[in-house]
Design a protein around this motif. Structure first.
Motif, PDB file in Angstrom:
ATOM      1  N   ARG A  57      21.276   7.338   7.609  1.00 57.39           N
ATOM      2  CA  ARG A  57      20.953   8.753   8.218  1.00 57.39           C
ATOM      3  C   ARG A  57      20.235   9.117   9.759  1.00 57.39           C
ATOM      4  NH1 ARG A  57      20.488  13.976   9.072  1.00 57.39           N
ATOM      5  NH2 ARG A  57      18.801  14.023   7.295  1.00 57.39           N
ATOM      6  N   ARG A  58      18.804   8.802   9.507  1.00 60.33           N
ATOM      7  CA  ARG A  58      17.965   8.337  10.819  1.00 60.33           C
ATOM      8  C   ARG A  58      18.157   8.255  11.724  1.00 60.33           C
ATOM      9  NH1 ARG A  58      12.570  10.258   7.381  1.00 60.33           N
ATOM     10  NH2 ARG A  58      13.220  11.556   5.861  1.00 60.33           N
ATOM     11  N   GLU A  94      20.995   9.714  14.395  1.00 58.55           N
ATOM     12  CA  GLU A  94      20.295  10.477  14.816  1.00 58.55           C
ATOM     13  C   GLU A  94      20.259  10.140  16.186  1.00 58.55           C
ATOM     14  OE1 GLU A  94      17.706  14.195  12.482  1.00 58.55           O
ATOM     15  OE2 GLU A  94      18.755  12.314  10.800  1.00 58.55           O
ATOM     16  N   ILE A  95      19.720   8.876  15.577  1.00 60.93           N
ATOM     17  CA  ILE A  95      19.091   8.388  17.253  1.00 60.93           C
ATOM     18  C   ILE A  95      19.743   7.707  18.108  1.00 60.93           C
ATOM     19  CG2 ILE A  95      17.084   7.041  18.070  1.00 60.93           C
ATOM     20  CD1 ILE A  95      15.860   9.355  16.916  1.00 60.93           C
ATOM     21  N   MET A  96      21.067   7.387  17.470  1.00 60.15           N
ATOM     22  CA  MET A  96      21.412   6.312  18.388  1.00 60.15           C
ATOM     23  C   MET A  96      22.497   7.661  18.505  1.00 60.15           C
ATOM     24  SD  MET A  96      20.867   3.428  18.648  1.00 60.15           S
ATOM     25  CE  MET A  96      22.136   3.556  19.730  1.00 60.15           C
ATOM     26  N   LEU A  97      22.765   8.798  18.332  1.00 56.59           N
ATOM     27  CA  LEU A  97      23.405   9.641  18.244  1.00 56.59           C
ATOM     28  C   LEU A  97      23.092  10.032  20.211  1.00 56.59           C
ATOM     29  CD1 LEU A  97      25.892  11.360  15.784  1.00 56.59           C
ATOM     30  CD2 LEU A  97      26.386  10.397  18.055  1.00 56.59           C
ATOM     31  N   ASN A 153       0.630  -1.661  -0.249  1.00 58.51           N
ATOM     32  CA  ASN A 153      -0.571   0.138   0.121  1.00 58.51           C
ATOM     33  C   ASN A 153       0.952   1.513   0.052  1.00 58.51           C
ATOM     34  OD1 ASN A 153      -2.565  -0.929   0.576  1.00 58.51           O
ATOM     35  ND2 ASN A 153      -1.826  -1.972   1.697  1.00 58.51           N
ATOM     36  N   TYR A 154       2.027   0.923   0.133  1.00 59.98           N
ATOM     37  CA  TYR A 154       2.939   2.434   0.689  1.00 59.98           C
ATOM     38  C   TYR A 154       3.881   2.069  -0.814  1.00 59.98           C
ATOM     39  CZ  TYR A 154       0.809   2.710   5.241  1.00 59.98           C
ATOM     40  OH  TYR A 154      -0.201   1.500   5.360  1.00 59.98           O
ATOM     41  N   GLU A 155       4.338   3.848  -0.358  1.00 62.16           N
ATOM     42  CA  GLU A 155       6.113   3.563  -1.911  1.00 62.16           C
ATOM     43  C   GLU A 155       6.676   3.670  -1.077  1.00 62.16           C
ATOM     44  OE1 GLU A 155       7.780   6.188  -5.391  1.00 62.16           O
ATOM     45  OE2 GLU A 155       5.597   6.128  -4.301  1.00 62.16           O
ATOM     46  N   ASP A 156       7.869   2.538  -1.460  1.00 63.88           N
ATOM     47  CA  ASP A 156       9.382   2.838   0.010  1.00 63.88           C
ATOM     48  C   ASP A 156      10.233   3.730  -1.151  1.00 63.88           C
ATOM     49  OD1 ASP A 156      11.877   2.513   1.714  1.00 63.88           O
ATOM     50  OD2 ASP A 156      12.170   0.924   0.329  1.00 63.88           O
ATOM     51  N   ASN A 157      10.153   5.525  -0.538  1.00 63.28           N
ATOM     52  CA  ASN A 157      10.221   6.034  -1.503  1.00 63.28           C
ATOM     53  C   ASN A 157      11.337   7.229  -0.381  1.00 63.28           C
ATOM     54  OD1 ASN A 157       8.642   7.302   0.375  1.00 63.28           O
ATOM     55  ND2 ASN A 157       7.432   8.246  -1.195  1.00 63.28           N
ATOM     56  N   ILE A 158      12.334   6.472   0.764  1.00 63.20           N
ATOM     57  CA  ILE A 158      13.005   7.481   1.363  1.00 63.20           C
ATOM     58  C   ILE A 158      14.550   6.217   1.268  1.00 63.20           C
ATOM     59  CG2 ILE A 158      14.343   7.658   3.971  1.00 63.20           C
ATOM     60  CD1 ILE A 158      10.934   7.807   4.672  1.00 63.20           C
ATOM     61  N   PRO A 159      15.364   7.140   0.655  1.00 59.78           N
ATOM     62  CA  PRO A 159      16.285   6.805  -0.063  1.00 59.78           C
ATOM     63  C   PRO A 159      17.469   5.782   1.457  1.00 59.78           C
ATOM     64  CG  PRO A 159      16.451   8.428  -0.850  1.00 59.78           C
ATOM     65  CD  PRO A 159      15.226   8.130   0.474  1.00 59.78           C
ATOM     66  N   GLN A 160      17.437   4.401   0.935  1.00 56.98           N
ATOM     67  CA  GLN A 160      18.092   3.447   2.083  1.00 56.98           C
ATOM     68  C   GLN A 160      19.568   4.689   3.269  1.00 56.98           C
ATOM     69  OE1 GLN A 160      17.716   1.049   3.140  1.00 56.98           O
ATOM     70  NE2 GLN A 160      19.099   1.028   4.374  1.00 56.98           N
ATOM     71  N   GLU A 161      20.030   5.470   2.296  1.00 55.57           N
ATOM     72  CA  GLU A 161      21.533   6.068   3.378  1.00 55.57           C
ATOM     73  C   GLU A 161      20.405   6.853   4.204  1.00 55.57           C
ATOM     74  OE1 GLU A 161      20.930   6.337  -0.025  1.00 55.57           O
ATOM     75  OE2 GLU A 161      22.696   5.031  -1.160  1.00 55.57           O
ATOM     76  N   GLU A 162      18.835   7.888   3.905  1.00 56.07           N
ATOM     77  CA  GLU A 162      18.441   8.715   4.515  1.00 56.07           C
ATOM     78  C   GLU A 162      18.083   7.892   5.660  1.00 56.07           C
ATOM     79  OE1 GLU A 162      16.660  11.371   5.870  1.00 56.07           O
ATOM     80  OE2 GLU A 162      18.591  11.439   4.398  1.00 56.07           O
ATOM     81  N   LYS A 163      17.937   6.706   5.215  1.00 54.34           N
ATOM     82  CA  LYS A 163      17.164   5.781   6.504  1.00 54.34           C
ATOM     83  C   LYS A 163      18.320   5.449   7.518  1.00 54.34           C
ATOM     84  CE  LYS A 163      13.693   3.362   3.149  1.00 54.34           C
ATOM     85  NZ  LYS A 163      13.724   1.465   2.911  1.00 54.34           N
TER      86      LYS A 163
END
Length: 432
Positions: A348-349, A352-355, A336-346
């Protein structure tokens, strides 16, 4: 080469490892010499228990199969069997693409595997296992499958609906494990929260854990993979009042943003999540909470990420892991969704949380300095003994490091340790 020897390669999660141990007991009962992940094994039969949860795990499983296909071609092994999650879900495709495997089995086809080896499955051994972890602790699986409908998760597709194990079977297995030297049980399930409802028409986790605690010789019980919706609040009283039940809970929250939680079909929102966490901490003072977050889900915006970062900072979970979204075929999200967030961005996010979590973990560890804690020693390596407190689970959480030159300790024993230093994710102590 040993024709009567079988080496099992167990991939994936601790639930998979339990399946491996169940099979090992059946093979042992049939007079096979069975090992688990033995290096340089002379076994002529290899069984690979695969994982098929997310992309990286599937890739590892396929690579491992291909590795042993080559061993078979070279004459180093005679038989190659494949079982587990990947085989359960993709058997037809695997049979077409890797026909060199002698036989593919589903996730729970122990009887068929034993039969293929011309032996007889032994029902009397159904609650017995060959433990592959250090002998002082073991995983205890209390249910299979999952009734939730999270958008991203393939587990219900692979394992089916939630099926609780009868309490008497679990207790029989637990008693057998403790009689074999186990002092700590790591209770696991895809969804602890739902335990018992399908069998007894009510949530029974609290009753089960209380019964487990009455097993003589068992010292610690830890709970892994609770679900926040329909949380079994009765377990909190047991954790608070029963000294054998560790003040530790692994509860996967996945996100905080109402937008993403709705897209994920989690059945909960930020306000209810916050209320749940606050109640758990209020009813069980001093509890350590482990959770996981999933970033990069389709539809996750930068605003959602800021919400998650603020939530992590606000709640200050003692233990936290992050996974980037993996687009798994046939799941609700993939359809039902488009997987449109690039792996590099995933990725990076995730960082961000782990820092943020790194600082939180360091602050939590600093608060332990000066405390005296009960520590279970897991292993000896280099200059240190490595152990865990009641607030840490095996492999995924911080360890307590104790210099060997200061103490002579026994693996699998408990010691009182004074914490005198720390790093981001580990503690250093001295035996009192």
């Amino acid at each position: 080469m040993n024709q009567n020897k079988i080496n099992i390669i167990s991939l994936g999660c601790s639930k998979n490892l339990v399946d491996t141990e169940v099979l090992m007991k059946q093979l042992d009962a049939n007079q096979f010499q069975v090992t688990c992940e033995e290096e340089n094994s002379d076994a002529k039969t290899i069984i690979i228990n695969t994982c098929g949860f997310i992309g990286d795990a599937k890739e590892e499983s396929v690579d491992t199969i291909l590795q042993y296909v080559e061993a078979k071609k070279d004459g180093r092994i005679d038989k190659l069997f494949v079982m587990g999650c990947l085989s359960e879900r993709y058997r037809d495709q695997l049979e077409r693409e890797i026909p060199e495997v002698d036989h593919y089995f589903g996730k729970f086809d122990w009887k068929a595997i034993v039969g293929e080896l011309h032996k007889e499955y032994k029902p009397d051994f159904k609650n017995l296992r060959m433990v592959t972890t250090p002998k002082h602790f073991a995983y205890l699986k209390i249910s299979e499958g999952c009734n939730r409908s999270c958008s991203y998760c393939a587990i219900p597709i692979i394992t089916g609906k939630h099926i609780s194990r009868p309490m008497e079977d679990i207790l029989a297995e637990a008693k057998s494990l403790v009689e074999g030297g186990v002092k700590e049980l790591l209770v696991i399930a895809q969804d602890l929260s739902y335990y018992g409802y399908d069998l007894y028409d009510e949530l029974k986790l609290a009753e089960l854990v209380q019964a487990l605690s009455e097993i003589e010789g068992l010292e610690w019980i830890k709970l892994h993979y609770a679900y926040p919706t329909q949380f079994p609040y009765g377990i909190l009283k047991v954790m608070r009042e029963n000294p054998k039940v560790c003040r530790y809970l692994d509860i996967a929250l996945q996100h905080s943003s109402d937008n993403v939680l709705k897209l994920m079909r989690r059945g909960i929102n930020r306000a209810k999540t916050t209320e749940l966490i606050n109640r758990i901490r209020e009813e069980v003072p001093g509890i350590t909470l482990r959770t996981t977050m999933l970033v990069g889900h389709p539809g996750e915006t930068r605003e959602d990420m800021e919400d998650l970062k603020n939530f992590v900072q606000e709640m200050k979970f003692e233990r936290l892991g992050v996974f980037p979204y993996s687009n798994e075929e046939d799941t609700y999200a993939a359809i039902n969704y488009e997987d449109n967030i690039p792996q590099e961005e995933k990725e990076r996010r995730k960082e961000e949380i782990m820092l943020i979590q790194q600082d939180i973990s360091l602050e939590a560890n600093k608060k332990r300095i000066g405390q005296e804690l009960k520590v279970l020693i897991d292993r000896q390596e280099g200059d240190y003994y490595y152990g865990r407190t009641e607030f840490d689970s095996y492999e995924v959480d911080p360890e307590v490091l104790i210099l060997k030159e200061n103490s002579i300790l026994k693996i699998g024993e408990f010691y009182n340790v004074k914490i005198n230093d720390c790093e981001d994710y580990d503690l250093f102590g001295t035996v009192i």
